[in-house]
Write a protein that holds these residues in place. Sequence first.
Motif, PDB file in Angstrom:
ATOM      1  N   ALA A  65      -0.677  -2.907  -1.625  1.00 43.36           N
ATOM      2  CA  ALA A  65      -0.127  -1.396  -1.523  1.00 43.36           C
ATOM      3  C   ALA A  65       0.315  -1.141  -0.324  1.00 43.36           C
ATOM      4  CB  ALA A  65      -0.958  -0.328  -2.100  1.00 43.36           C
ATOM      5  N   ALA A  66      -0.509  -1.328   0.982  1.00 44.20           N
ATOM      6  CA  ALA A  66      -0.187  -1.094   2.209  1.00 44.20           C
ATOM      7  C   ALA A  66       1.228  -1.957   2.718  1.00 44.20           C
ATOM      8  CB  ALA A  66      -1.300  -1.190   3.159  1.00 44.20           C
ATOM      9  N   THR A  67       0.883  -3.327   2.200  1.00 39.34           N
ATOM     10  CA  THR A  67       2.179  -3.773   2.759  1.00 39.34           C
ATOM     11  C   THR A  67       3.501  -3.514   2.126  1.00 39.34           C
ATOM     12  OG1 THR A  67       0.755  -5.764   2.769  1.00 39.34           O
ATOM     13  CG2 THR A  67       3.030  -6.132   2.716  1.00 39.34           C
ATOM     14  N   ALA A  68       3.423  -3.356   0.837  1.00 39.06           N
ATOM     15  CA  ALA A  68       4.561  -2.402   0.290  1.00 39.06           C
ATOM     16  C   ALA A  68       5.094  -1.361   0.982  1.00 39.06           C
ATOM     17  CB  ALA A  68       4.518  -2.399  -1.176  1.00 39.06           C
ATOM     18  N   LEU A  69       4.175  -0.307   1.027  1.00 33.42           N
ATOM     19  CA  LEU A  69       4.681   0.881   1.636  1.00 33.42           C
ATOM     20  C   LEU A  69       4.899   0.950   3.109  1.00 33.42           C
ATOM     21  CD1 LEU A  69       1.226   2.763   0.074  1.00 33.42           C
ATOM     22  CD2 LEU A  69       3.880   3.575  -0.120  1.00 33.42           C
ATOM     23  N   ALA A  70       4.701  -0.002   3.896  1.00 38.03           N
ATOM     24  CA  ALA A  70       4.939  -0.326   5.313  1.00 38.03           C
ATOM     25  C   ALA A  70       6.549  -0.655   5.233  1.00 38.03           C
ATOM     26  CB  ALA A  70       4.288  -1.349   6.045  1.00 38.03           C
ATOM     27  N   LEU A  71       6.978  -1.260   4.153  1.00 34.99           N
ATOM     28  CA  LEU A  71       8.311  -1.707   4.341  1.00 34.99           C
ATOM     29  C   LEU A  71       9.419  -0.776   3.553  1.00 34.99           C
ATOM     30  CD1 LEU A  71       7.408  -5.513   3.940  1.00 34.99           C
ATOM     31  CD2 LEU A  71       8.049  -4.443   5.952  1.00 34.99           C
ATOM     32  N   ALA A  72       8.853  -0.136   2.519  1.00 34.45           N
ATOM     33  CA  ALA A  72       9.894   0.672   1.776  1.00 34.45           C
ATOM     34  C   ALA A  72       9.340   2.084   1.423  1.00 34.45           C
ATOM     35  CB  ALA A  72      10.053  -0.005   0.601  1.00 34.45           C
ATOM     36  N   GLY A  73      10.214   3.167   1.442  1.00 35.39           N
ATOM     37  CA  GLY A  73       9.602   4.490   1.133  1.00 35.39           C
ATOM     38  C   GLY A  73       9.470   4.667  -0.354  1.00 35.39           C
ATOM     39  N   TYR A  74       8.507   5.196  -0.808  1.00 36.95           N
ATOM     40  CA  TYR A  74       8.149   5.513  -2.320  1.00 36.95           C
ATOM     41  C   TYR A  74       7.885   7.066  -2.520  1.00 36.95           C
ATOM     42  CZ  TYR A  74       8.071   0.345  -2.705  1.00 36.95           C
ATOM     43  OH  TYR A  74       8.258  -0.886  -2.892  1.00 36.95           O
ATOM     44  N   ASP A  75       7.986   7.601  -3.732  1.00 38.14           N
ATOM     45  CA  ASP A  75       7.839   8.883  -3.860  1.00 38.14           C
ATOM     46  C   ASP A  75       6.455   8.871  -4.492  1.00 38.14           C
ATOM     47  OD1 ASP A  75      10.313  10.599  -3.521  1.00 38.14           O
ATOM     48  OD2 ASP A  75      11.173   8.803  -4.601  1.00 38.14           O
ATOM     49  N   LEU A  76       6.157   7.705  -5.352  1.00 39.44           N
ATOM     50  CA  LEU A  76       4.719   7.892  -5.959  1.00 39.44           C
ATOM     51  C   LEU A  76       4.272   6.307  -6.044  1.00 39.44           C
ATOM     52  CD1 LEU A  76       2.724   9.578  -7.763  1.00 39.44           C
ATOM     53  CD2 LEU A  76       4.198   8.956  -9.802  1.00 39.44           C
ATOM     54  N   VAL A  77       2.988   6.285  -5.992  1.00 41.20           N
ATOM     55  CA  VAL A  77       2.411   5.080  -6.125  1.00 41.20           C
ATOM     56  C   VAL A  77       1.376   4.995  -7.275  1.00 41.20           C
ATOM     57  CG1 VAL A  77       0.950   3.176  -5.120  1.00 41.20           C
ATOM     58  CG2 VAL A  77       2.212   4.361  -3.761  1.00 41.20           C
ATOM     59  N   VAL A  78       1.513   4.151  -8.120  1.00 45.21           N
ATOM     60  CA  VAL A  78       0.648   4.280  -9.502  1.00 45.21           C
ATOM     61  C   VAL A  78      -0.217   2.863  -9.300  1.00 45.21           C
ATOM     62  CG1 VAL A  78       0.831   4.270 -11.971  1.00 45.21           C
ATOM     63  CG2 VAL A  78       2.648   5.355 -10.461  1.00 45.21           C
ATOM     64  N   SER A  79      -1.517   2.949  -9.499  1.00 43.62           N
ATOM     65  CA  SER A  79      -2.130   2.058  -9.813  1.00 43.62           C
ATOM     66  C   SER A  79      -2.482   1.831 -11.282  1.00 43.62           C
ATOM     67  CB  SER A  79      -3.795   2.281  -9.281  1.00 43.62           C
ATOM     68  OG  SER A  79      -4.812   1.317  -9.541  1.00 43.62           O
ATOM     69  N   SER A  80      -2.104   0.760 -11.762  1.00 47.56           N
ATOM     70  CA  SER A  80      -2.099   0.451 -13.370  1.00 47.56           C
ATOM     71  C   SER A  80      -2.805  -0.986 -13.515  1.00 47.56           C
ATOM     72  CB  SER A  80      -0.574   0.363 -13.806  1.00 47.56           C
ATOM     73  OG  SER A  80      -0.533   0.814 -15.138  1.00 47.56           O
ATOM     74  N   GLY A  81      -2.955  -0.988 -14.985  1.00 47.66           N
ATOM     75  CA  GLY A  81      -3.340  -2.139 -15.728  1.00 47.66           C
ATOM     76  C   GLY A  81      -4.483  -1.763 -16.816  1.00 47.66           C
ATOM     77  N   ILE A  82      -5.074  -2.901 -17.373  1.00 45.92           N
ATOM     78  CA  ILE A  82      -6.092  -2.436 -18.375  1.00 45.92           C
ATOM     79  C   ILE A  82      -7.635  -2.017 -17.629  1.00 45.92           C
ATOM     80  CG2 ILE A  82      -4.772  -3.773 -19.913  1.00 45.92           C
ATOM     81  CD1 ILE A  82      -7.070  -6.171 -19.407  1.00 45.92           C
ATOM     82  N   ALA A  83      -8.434  -1.477 -18.365  1.00 44.75           N
ATOM     83  CA  ALA A  83      -9.747  -1.012 -17.795  1.00 44.75           C
ATOM     84  C   ALA A  83     -10.680  -0.857 -19.010  1.00 44.75           C
ATOM     85  CB  ALA A  83      -9.271   0.548 -17.542  1.00 44.75           C
ATOM     86  N   GLY A  84     -11.822  -0.645 -18.704  1.00 43.64           N
ATOM     87  CA  GLY A  84     -13.102  -0.323 -19.532  1.00 43.64           C
ATOM     88  C   GLY A  84     -13.111   1.166 -19.729  1.00 43.64           C
ATOM     89  N   GLY A  85     -13.052   1.655 -20.940  1.00 35.35           N
ATOM     90  CA  GLY A  85     -13.275   2.862 -21.470  1.00 35.35           C
ATOM     91  C   GLY A  85     -14.800   3.349 -21.568  1.00 35.35           C
ATOM     92  N   PHE A  86     -15.012   4.858 -21.266  1.00 37.61           N
ATOM     93  CA  PHE A  86     -16.176   5.048 -21.598  1.00 37.61           C
ATOM     94  C   PHE A  86     -16.050   6.184 -22.855  1.00 37.61           C
ATOM     95  CE2 PHE A  86     -16.399   4.804 -16.992  1.00 37.61           C
ATOM     96  CZ  PHE A  86     -18.006   4.405 -16.938  1.00 37.61           C
ATOM     97  N   ALA A  87     -16.756   5.485 -23.892  1.00 39.36           N
ATOM     98  CA  ALA A  87     -16.919   6.135 -25.305  1.00 39.36           C
ATOM     99  C   ALA A  87     -17.713   7.323 -25.140  1.00 39.36           C
ATOM    100  CB  ALA A  87     -17.382   5.035 -26.123  1.00 39.36           C
ATOM    101  N   PRO A  88     -17.391   8.505 -26.011  1.00 46.05           N
ATOM    102  CA  PRO A  88     -16.334   8.310 -26.897  1.00 46.05           C
ATOM    103  C   PRO A  88     -14.920   8.840 -26.423  1.00 46.05           C
ATOM    104  CG  PRO A  88     -17.446  10.379 -27.176  1.00 46.05           C
ATOM    105  CD  PRO A  88     -18.129   9.703 -26.198  1.00 46.05           C
TER     106      PRO A  88
END
Length: 235
Positions: A65-88
Amino acid sequence: MTAFPRLLVVTAVAPEAAAVLRGVSAALPHAEPVPATLPGYELQRCGPVDVLAAGVGPAAAAAGAATALALAGYDLVVSSGIAGGFAPLAPLGCAVVADEIVAADLGAETPEGFATVTELGFGRVRHATRHHQLVTARLRDAGLVTATGPVLTVSTVTGSTARTTELTERHPGVVAEAMEGFGVAEAAAAHGTAVLELRTVSNAVGPRDRAAWRIGEAFTALTQAFAALPYADLR
Protein backbone atom coordinates in the motif's frame (compact mmCIF):
# COMPACT_ATOMS: atom_id res chain seq x y z
CA MET A 1 -19.94 13.35 -16.62
CA THR A 2 -19.37 12.15 -13.07
CA ALA A 3 -15.81 12.61 -11.83
CA PHE A 4 -15.06 9.45 -9.87
CA PRO A 5 -12.64 9.54 -6.95
CA ARG A 6 -9.54 7.36 -7.21
CA LEU A 7 -9.53 4.22 -5.08
CA LEU A 8 -6.73 1.83 -4.17
CA VAL A 9 -7.95 -1.63 -3.15
CA VAL A 10 -5.37 -3.82 -1.43
CA THR A 11 -5.90 -7.57 -1.16
CA ALA A 12 -3.59 -10.31 0.04
CA VAL A 13 -3.74 -12.73 -2.89
CA ALA A 14 -4.59 -12.75 -6.58
CA PRO A 15 -7.95 -14.61 -6.33
CA GLU A 16 -9.22 -11.89 -3.98
CA ALA A 17 -8.04 -9.20 -6.40
CA ALA A 18 -9.79 -11.00 -9.27
CA ALA A 19 -13.07 -11.13 -7.34
CA VAL A 20 -12.81 -7.39 -6.62
CA LEU A 21 -12.07 -6.58 -10.26
CA ARG A 22 -15.10 -8.53 -11.46
CA GLY A 23 -17.28 -6.39 -9.21
CA VAL A 24 -15.68 -3.12 -10.23
CA SER A 25 -16.04 -4.02 -13.92
CA ALA A 26 -19.73 -4.78 -13.40
CA ALA A 27 -20.33 -1.49 -11.59
CA LEU A 28 -18.46 0.91 -13.86
CA PRO A 29 -19.46 1.01 -17.54
CA HIS A 30 -16.60 0.53 -19.99
CA ALA A 31 -14.11 -0.21 -17.18
CA GLU A 32 -11.88 -3.17 -17.99
CA PRO A 33 -8.86 -4.27 -15.91
CA VAL A 34 -5.48 -3.47 -17.45
CA PRO A 35 -2.01 -3.93 -15.96
CA ALA A 36 -0.38 -0.83 -14.51
CA THR A 37 3.21 -0.20 -13.49
CA LEU A 38 4.11 -0.53 -9.81
CA PRO A 39 7.68 -1.54 -8.95
CA GLY A 40 7.77 -4.94 -7.28
CA TYR A 41 4.03 -5.61 -7.58
CA GLU A 42 1.30 -6.51 -10.03
CA LEU A 43 -1.29 -3.74 -10.12
CA GLN A 44 -4.52 -3.85 -12.12
CA ARG A 45 -6.30 -0.62 -13.07
CA CYS A 46 -10.04 -0.69 -13.72
CA GLY A 47 -11.31 2.81 -14.43
CA PRO A 48 -10.68 4.92 -11.30
CA VAL A 49 -9.93 1.84 -9.17
CA ASP A 50 -6.46 0.31 -8.74
CA VAL A 51 -6.36 -3.21 -7.30
CA LEU A 52 -3.19 -4.57 -5.74
CA ALA A 53 -2.47 -8.06 -4.40
CA ALA A 54 0.25 -7.13 -1.89
CA GLY A 55 0.79 -10.40 -0.01
CA VAL A 56 -0.33 -12.01 3.22
CA GLY A 57 -0.01 -10.29 6.59
CA PRO A 58 0.17 -6.72 7.86
CA ALA A 59 3.79 -6.11 6.87
CA ALA A 60 3.28 -7.16 3.24
CA ALA A 61 0.05 -5.17 3.08
CA ALA A 62 1.69 -2.05 4.49
CA ALA A 63 4.64 -2.31 2.10
CA GLY A 64 2.43 -2.73 -0.95
CA ALA A 65 0.00 0.00 0.00
CA ALA A 66 2.80 2.43 0.86
CA THR A 67 4.50 1.77 -2.49
CA ALA A 68 1.31 2.51 -4.41
CA LEU A 69 0.53 5.59 -2.31
CA ALA A 70 4.01 7.00 -2.83
CA LEU A 71 3.56 6.92 -6.60
CA ALA A 72 -0.06 8.03 -7.02
CA GLY A 73 -2.71 10.06 -5.24
CA TYR A 74 -5.84 8.29 -4.01
CA ASP A 75 -9.00 9.50 -2.30
CA LEU A 76 -9.56 6.24 -0.42
CA VAL A 77 -7.64 3.06 0.33
CA VAL A 78 -9.66 -0.12 0.88
CA SER A 79 -8.33 -3.26 2.55
CA SER A 80 -10.32 -6.14 1.11
CA GLY A 81 -10.58 -9.88 0.65
CA ILE A 82 -12.13 -12.76 2.53
CA ALA A 83 -12.17 -13.11 6.30
CA GLY A 84 -13.20 -15.13 9.30
CA GLY A 85 -16.51 -13.96 10.77
CA PHE A 86 -17.47 -13.88 14.43
CA ALA A 87 -20.76 -15.69 14.94
CA PRO A 88 -23.55 -14.78 15.21
CA LEU A 89 -22.92 -11.22 14.01
CA ALA A 90 -21.16 -12.17 10.76
CA PRO A 91 -22.40 -15.46 9.28
CA LEU A 92 -20.82 -17.28 6.35
CA GLY A 93 -21.14 -15.39 3.08
CA CYS A 94 -21.99 -12.01 4.57
CA ALA A 95 -20.14 -8.77 3.90
CA VAL A 96 -18.37 -7.06 6.78
CA VAL A 97 -17.60 -3.35 6.82
CA ALA A 98 -15.18 -2.10 9.46
CA ASP A 99 -16.12 0.91 11.51
CA GLU A 100 -12.62 0.63 12.95
CA ILE A 101 -9.54 -1.41 12.09
CA VAL A 102 -7.82 -2.90 15.14
CA ALA A 103 -4.43 -4.59 15.56
CA ALA A 104 -5.54 -7.37 17.88
CA ASP A 105 -2.17 -8.83 18.84
CA LEU A 106 0.15 -5.80 18.76
CA GLY A 107 1.29 -5.52 22.37
CA ALA A 108 2.62 -7.63 25.21
CA GLU A 109 1.52 -10.38 27.54
CA THR A 110 1.60 -9.20 31.16
CA PRO A 111 0.74 -10.85 34.49
CA GLU A 112 -2.60 -9.01 34.24
CA GLY A 113 -3.25 -10.20 30.68
CA PHE A 114 -2.69 -8.75 27.22
CA ALA A 115 -1.72 -5.06 26.99
CA THR A 116 -1.79 -3.18 23.69
CA VAL A 117 1.08 -0.95 22.62
CA THR A 118 -1.23 1.99 23.25
CA GLU A 119 -1.71 0.88 26.86
CA LEU A 120 2.04 0.41 27.12
CA GLY A 121 2.52 3.99 25.95
CA PHE A 122 4.24 3.66 22.59
CA GLY A 123 1.95 3.26 19.62
CA ARG A 124 -1.55 2.90 18.24
CA VAL A 125 -3.65 -0.16 17.59
CA ARG A 126 -6.76 1.21 15.90
CA HIS A 127 -7.82 3.35 12.97
CA ALA A 128 -11.25 4.83 12.31
CA THR A 129 -12.64 4.24 8.83
CA ARG A 130 -14.42 6.49 6.37
CA HIS A 131 -17.69 5.77 4.57
CA HIS A 132 -18.56 2.64 6.57
CA GLN A 133 -22.15 3.80 7.13
CA LEU A 134 -22.65 4.74 3.47
CA VAL A 135 -21.16 1.46 2.24
CA THR A 136 -23.15 -0.63 4.71
CA ALA A 137 -26.40 1.02 3.64
CA ARG A 138 -25.64 0.55 -0.06
CA LEU A 139 -24.73 -3.12 0.34
CA ARG A 140 -27.90 -3.79 2.31
CA ASP A 141 -29.96 -1.97 -0.32
CA ALA A 142 -28.41 -4.35 -2.86
CA GLY A 143 -29.66 -7.31 -0.84
CA LEU A 144 -26.36 -8.36 0.74
CA VAL A 145 -26.32 -9.51 4.33
CA THR A 146 -23.92 -7.02 5.90
CA ALA A 147 -22.39 -6.61 9.36
CA THR A 148 -20.61 -3.52 10.65
CA GLY A 149 -18.20 -3.33 13.57
CA PRO A 150 -14.52 -3.63 14.44
CA VAL A 151 -12.47 -5.83 12.12
CA LEU A 152 -9.37 -7.26 13.76
CA THR A 153 -5.97 -7.65 12.16
CA VAL A 154 -4.11 -10.72 13.44
CA SER A 155 -0.76 -12.25 12.53
CA THR A 156 -1.93 -15.70 13.60
CA VAL A 157 -5.42 -16.77 12.56
CA THR A 158 -7.64 -17.82 15.45
CA GLY A 159 -8.07 -21.59 15.73
CA SER A 160 -9.54 -22.26 19.16
CA THR A 161 -12.64 -21.53 21.20
CA ALA A 162 -10.53 -20.02 23.97
CA ARG A 163 -8.90 -17.50 21.64
CA THR A 164 -12.25 -16.65 20.06
CA THR A 165 -13.71 -15.93 23.50
CA GLU A 166 -10.73 -13.81 24.46
CA LEU A 167 -11.04 -11.67 21.34
CA THR A 168 -14.79 -11.16 21.63
CA GLU A 169 -14.39 -10.15 25.26
CA ARG A 170 -11.61 -7.66 24.47
CA HIS A 171 -13.37 -6.27 21.41
CA PRO A 172 -17.14 -6.01 21.94
CA GLY A 173 -19.08 -6.06 18.71
CA VAL A 174 -16.20 -7.46 16.65
CA VAL A 175 -17.42 -8.84 13.33
CA ALA A 176 -14.37 -10.34 11.62
CA GLU A 177 -10.66 -11.02 11.67
CA ALA A 178 -8.18 -10.90 8.80
CA MET A 179 -4.45 -10.39 8.41
CA GLU A 180 -3.89 -7.16 6.47
CA GLY A 181 -6.20 -4.30 7.44
CA PHE A 182 -4.03 -2.61 10.03
CA GLY A 183 -1.02 -2.62 7.73
CA VAL A 184 -3.05 -0.96 4.98
CA ALA A 185 -4.43 1.55 7.48
CA GLU A 186 -0.95 2.46 8.74
CA ALA A 187 0.24 3.13 5.19
CA ALA A 188 -2.86 5.20 4.43
CA ALA A 189 -2.43 7.24 7.60
CA ALA A 190 1.21 7.98 6.75
CA HIS A 191 0.04 9.44 3.44
CA GLY A 192 -2.95 11.31 4.88
CA THR A 193 -5.44 9.13 2.99
CA ALA A 194 -8.75 7.79 4.28
CA VAL A 195 -9.14 4.05 4.77
CA LEU A 196 -11.93 1.48 4.72
CA GLU A 197 -11.97 -2.28 5.23
CA LEU A 198 -14.53 -4.36 3.32
CA ARG A 199 -14.47 -8.15 3.39
CA THR A 200 -16.71 -11.17 2.98
CA VAL A 201 -16.88 -14.12 5.35
CA SER A 202 -15.53 -17.48 4.23
CA ASN A 203 -15.37 -19.21 7.61
CA ALA A 204 -16.36 -18.85 11.22
CA VAL A 205 -13.70 -17.69 13.68
CA GLY A 206 -12.92 -20.55 16.05
CA PRO A 207 -11.69 -24.14 15.84
CA ARG A 208 -10.42 -24.80 12.31
CA ASP A 209 -12.90 -26.84 10.27
CA ARG A 210 -11.87 -26.65 6.63
CA ALA A 211 -14.86 -28.72 5.55
CA ALA A 212 -17.12 -25.88 6.72
CA TRP A 213 -15.28 -23.13 4.85
CA ARG A 214 -17.13 -21.46 1.99
CA ILE A 215 -14.38 -19.72 0.06
CA GLY A 216 -16.16 -19.82 -3.30
CA GLU A 217 -19.27 -18.26 -1.81
CA ALA A 218 -17.15 -15.59 -0.14
CA PHE A 219 -15.50 -14.68 -3.46
CA THR A 220 -18.93 -14.42 -5.08
CA ALA A 221 -20.12 -12.13 -2.28
CA LEU A 222 -16.95 -10.03 -2.64
CA THR A 223 -17.71 -9.49 -6.32
CA GLN A 224 -21.31 -8.59 -5.48
CA ALA A 225 -20.16 -6.12 -2.83
CA PHE A 226 -17.83 -4.27 -5.21
CA ALA A 227 -20.53 -4.27 -7.87
CA ALA A 228 -22.82 -2.45 -5.41
CA LEU A 229 -20.46 0.23 -4.09
CA PRO A 230 -21.38 3.91 -4.56
CA TYR A 231 -18.09 4.79 -6.27
CA ALA A 232 -18.94 8.38 -7.07
CA ASP A 233 -19.50 9.13 -3.37
CA LEU A 234 -16.33 7.55 -1.95
CA ARG A 235 -14.32 10.74 -1.55
